[in-house]
Design a protein around this motif. Sequence first.
Motif, short mmCIF file in Angstrom:
data_model
loop_
_atom_site.label_atom_id
_atom_site.label_comp_id
_atom_site.label_asym_id
_atom_site.label_seq_id
_atom_site.Cartn_x
_atom_site.Cartn_y
_atom_site.Cartn_z
N UNK A 1 0.86 -1.19 0.00
CA UNK A 1 0.00 0.00 0.00
C UNK A 1 0.89 1.24 0.00
N UNK A 2 1.31 1.65 -1.18
CA UNK A 2 2.26 2.75 -1.26
C UNK A 2 3.57 2.35 -0.61
N UNK A 3 3.97 3.08 0.42
CA UNK A 3 5.20 2.76 1.12
C UNK A 3 4.98 1.76 2.26
N UNK A 4 3.74 1.39 2.50
CA UNK A 4 3.43 0.46 3.59
C UNK A 4 3.31 -0.96 3.06
N UNK A 5 3.73 -1.91 3.88
CA UNK A 5 3.64 -3.32 3.54
C UNK A 5 3.00 -4.07 4.70
N UNK A 6 1.98 -4.87 4.41
CA UNK A 6 1.27 -5.61 5.44
C UNK A 6 1.29 -7.10 5.15
N UNK A 7 1.35 -7.89 6.21
CA UNK A 7 1.14 -9.33 6.13
C UNK A 7 -0.06 -9.66 7.00
N UNK A 8 -1.03 -10.34 6.44
CA UNK A 8 -2.22 -10.73 7.21
C UNK A 8 -2.41 -12.24 7.08
N UNK A 9 -2.34 -12.90 8.21
CA UNK A 9 -2.62 -14.34 8.26
C UNK A 9 -4.08 -14.52 8.66
N UNK A 10 -4.89 -15.15 7.82
CA UNK A 10 -6.30 -15.33 8.16
C UNK A 10 -6.52 -16.01 9.50
#
Length: 200
Positions: free
Chosen positions: A170-179
């Motif tokens: 997301x632009x300069x942001x990075x996310x990891x989401x584990x369900x």
Amino acid sequence: MIGRLRRDAGQAFPIYVVMVAGLLFLVFAFFAVGKAAALRNGAQGAADAAALAAARQAREEFQAGFLASLPEDLLDAYLRAHPVGGCSAASGLASANQAELVSCIPMPGGYEDRIKVKVRGNKPVDSSVLPGSEKTKAEAEATAVIKFRCSWTSVDYNNDSIRDMFFFTCGKDFLQIAPASPPPWSTVSRILYDVHLVDN
């Protein structure tokens, strides 16, 4: 000679009266216009606040559907079809800004949802020089956008057709989401979704 001066002064007096009355009317008219403009600006501020409040509430309400869609890899379908709420928050913000909510229209659009609100100020113009102004109240509209701002991929570590991890850029942001163990929605929702006003 003195009699002529008195007659001239007597003839000029009505002209002075008319001029003074005209000036007073202009003063009241300018005051009324200024008051109407101030009320209009106040209504616009209330509309902007209400639209943003509605969009932010809608963003919070995305949590359940967003996270529920991740295990089945239905994120694209969710983002295109999820409902848009938030109108109760719009009503509260309008009231807090001396206005009432006239309408609140959610407009789902997949990756970019909109909420359009219309408000009416509580105070009338109420000017003696503007007929009907005692019932005339300022109205304004505003539209807010809730926009998904990320690209994403997913990984199935166990080859069991279940996505174990989602990666969002997301632009300069990075996310990891584990369900299986999603992060607090309040932490990630503002990264995933941008909220801002747009022209109606």
